[in-house]
Scaffold this active site. Sequence first.
Site, PDB file in Angstrom:
ATOM      1  N   GLU A  91      37.353  23.390  41.565  1.00  0.00           N
ATOM      2  CA  GLU A  91      38.282  23.509  42.684  1.00  0.00           C
ATOM      3  C   GLU A  91      37.744  24.480  43.724  1.00  0.00           C
ATOM      4  O   GLU A  91      37.041  25.428  43.404  1.00  0.00           O
ATOM      5  CB  GLU A  91      39.653  23.984  42.179  1.00  0.00           C
ATOM      6  N   CYS A 109      37.367  29.827  49.511  1.00  0.00           N
ATOM      7  CA  CYS A 109      37.076  30.400  48.205  1.00  0.00           C
ATOM      8  C   CYS A 109      36.252  29.395  47.408  1.00  0.00           C
ATOM      9  O   CYS A 109      36.690  28.261  47.189  1.00  0.00           O
ATOM     10  CB  CYS A 109      38.415  30.682  47.521  1.00  0.00           C
ATOM     11  N   CYS A 116      34.203  28.888  32.857  1.00  0.00           N
ATOM     12  CA  CYS A 116      33.688  30.268  32.918  1.00  0.00           C
ATOM     13  C   CYS A 116      33.555  30.787  31.499  1.00  0.00           C
ATOM     14  O   CYS A 116      34.450  30.585  30.677  1.00  0.00           O
ATOM     15  CB  CYS A 116      34.651  31.159  33.702  1.00  0.00           C
ATOM     16  N   CYS A 120      38.392  36.025  30.421  1.00  0.00           N
ATOM     17  CA  CYS A 120      39.345  37.095  30.702  1.00  0.00           C
ATOM     18  C   CYS A 120      40.737  36.584  30.328  1.00  0.00           C
ATOM     19  O   CYS A 120      41.080  35.434  30.619  1.00  0.00           O
ATOM     20  CB  CYS A 120      39.299  37.499  32.172  1.00  0.00           C
ATOM     21  N   CYS A 123      43.224  34.923  33.074  1.00  0.00           N
ATOM     22  CA  CYS A 123      42.705  33.970  34.052  1.00  0.00           C
ATOM     23  C   CYS A 123      42.703  32.541  33.506  1.00  0.00           C
ATOM     24  O   CYS A 123      42.226  32.295  32.399  1.00  0.00           O
ATOM     25  CB  CYS A 123      41.287  34.385  34.441  1.00  0.00           C
ATOM     26  N   CYS A 342      44.708  33.246  43.111  1.00  0.00           N
ATOM     27  CA  CYS A 342      43.718  33.877  42.232  1.00  0.00           C
ATOM     28  C   CYS A 342      44.056  33.632  40.779  1.00  0.00           C
ATOM     29  O   CYS A 342      45.177  33.860  40.347  1.00  0.00           O
ATOM     30  CB  CYS A 342      43.694  35.391  42.413  1.00  0.00           C
TER      31      CYS A 342
HETATM   32  N1  SAH Z   1      34.544  35.874  37.983  1.00  0.00           N
HETATM   33  C1  SAH Z   1      34.708  36.546  39.221  1.00  0.00           C
HETATM   34  C2  SAH Z   1      35.308  35.706  40.325  1.00  0.00           C
HETATM   35  C3  SAH Z   1      36.512  34.819  40.013  1.00  0.00           C
HETATM   36  S1  SAH Z   1      38.122  35.480  39.852  1.00  0.00           S
HETATM   37  C4  SAH Z   1      35.458  37.827  39.051  1.00  0.00           C
HETATM   38  O1  SAH Z   1      35.827  38.147  37.908  1.00  0.00           O
HETATM   39  O2  SAH Z   1      35.623  38.578  39.993  1.00  0.00           O
HETATM   40  C5  SAH Z   1      38.659  36.004  41.414  1.00  0.00           C
HETATM   41  C6  SAH Z   1      39.697  37.138  41.277  1.00  0.00           C
HETATM   42  O3  SAH Z   1      40.967  36.664  40.788  1.00  0.00           O
HETATM   43  C7  SAH Z   1      39.248  38.188  40.293  1.00  0.00           C
HETATM   44  O4  SAH Z   1      39.485  39.470  40.776  1.00  0.00           O
HETATM   45  C8  SAH Z   1      40.098  37.838  39.112  1.00  0.00           C
HETATM   46  O5  SAH Z   1      40.147  38.855  38.195  1.00  0.00           O
HETATM   47  C9  SAH Z   1      41.419  37.503  39.758  1.00  0.00           C
HETATM   48  N2  SAH Z   1      42.363  36.837  38.841  1.00  0.00           N
HETATM   49  C10 SAH Z   1      42.092  36.186  37.692  1.00  0.00           C
HETATM   50  N3  SAH Z   1      43.225  35.733  37.110  1.00  0.00           N
HETATM   51  C11 SAH Z   1      44.249  36.099  37.910  1.00  0.00           C
HETATM   52  C12 SAH Z   1      45.667  35.897  37.841  1.00  0.00           C
HETATM   53  N4  SAH Z   1      46.263  35.227  36.853  1.00  0.00           N
HETATM   54  N5  SAH Z   1      46.402  36.409  38.858  1.00  0.00           N
HETATM   55  C13 SAH Z   1      45.822  37.059  39.894  1.00  0.00           C
HETATM   56  N6  SAH Z   1      44.491  37.271  39.999  1.00  0.00           N
HETATM   57  C14 SAH Z   1      43.705  36.799  39.014  1.00  0.00           C
END
Ligand code: SAH
Length: 349
Positions: A91, A109, A116, A120, A123, A342
């Site tokens: 996406e 974006c 991935c 985390c 996410c 995000c």
């Molecule tokens: N892998 C990279 C880029 C992708 S995530 C990174 O970790 O930075 C882009 C941003 O969205 C990151 O800061 C990530 O931690 C955040 N993010 C992930 N899950 C989220 C959620 N459920 N709500 C809000 N932000 C989130």
Amino acid sequence: MRNILDFTLDELRTTFVEELSEPRYRADQVWRWLWRSLAHDFACMTNVSVKTRERLAEEFTITWPRVVTIQKAQDSTTKFLLELDDGARVETVLIPSTDHLGKTRWSQCLSTQVGCPMACTFCATGQLGFERNMSMGEMLGQLLVGRDYVQDLAPEHPIIKNVVFMGMGEPLLNCDNLIRALFVLNDPHGLGFSPRRITVSTCGIPAGLTRLGETGLCYLALSLHAPNQSIREQIMPKAAQTSLNTLLAHLRSYPVKPREHITFEYLLLRGVNDELHHARELAKIVNAQNGKLNLIVYNKTSHARYEPPEPERVLAFEQELWKHHVTATLRASKGQDIDAACGQLRARS
Ligand code: SAH
């Protein structure tokens, strides 16, 4: 056949001279067609001889990601589900903002991996697991799709102002392709983005940070999300395999240009990392790095095991940071109603 979008300008010039016995400037012409004029085929490249165009079509494809669906949120945030050549799906999201003249400007974006590997816990992409890295042409193909869309929408201002590598995947685990993509983005003959308009967000991969810093081709955003090692281990166990101290030491040697700052991203999770003493711990880290802070309120995903804090909590957290001299801004969440915010990207159809 090779996708011509996977070549940097230098690689294309070399290929034209050495493989096709064509002059260098021909590669530059084709390059402009690809990245400026959004050409979908060689036939339209009218300043190139018919014979050369036919030869190019025998050697290369111009393969854009295929648009499967487009979803538009109430706030005009627009999410594209894309299918890559092998059927893999990712996406990309276009995010609108309004400038001081009232014109719409877009940020896009971009995803860097299919799935991935970092897993985390908050996410949605992380819950998918890892399929594969995206090629450079696939990463920037997302931008071609975005430009094409914006151009149809507003031919007079087809402006994608900023690019953020914050979509699916961990950019620094796909460092070779990412860095090539940054060179192509910066190239004045093509897309012409200045480094100030490009942000790469990472959870912090030391080797990748060193390489990225050397390029000087983008801003850095670091997904910190925790004020100490133990919370980081709890919410982003894989990223936390690099200890917070080691990570911060790497960041101290990260080359930052004059008047620039590293942006730390901090995701607020209710009852996990949203206490005022966390804010004070966080302030120490950010100030020691002369960084800025982006607060993000957790967006719910379907695997939700977390909750966002109450708005008053968020405000109190932000104020505690200000009190400790941190430049903190709350990131406005956009596109939540279509799961485009995000952490909500997971490429379901
Ligand atoms: N892998 C990279 C880029 C992708 S995530 C990174 O970790 O930075 C882009 C941003 O969205 C990151 O800061 C990530 O931690 C955040 N993010 C992930 N899950 C989220 C959620 N459920 N709500 C809000 N932000 C989130």
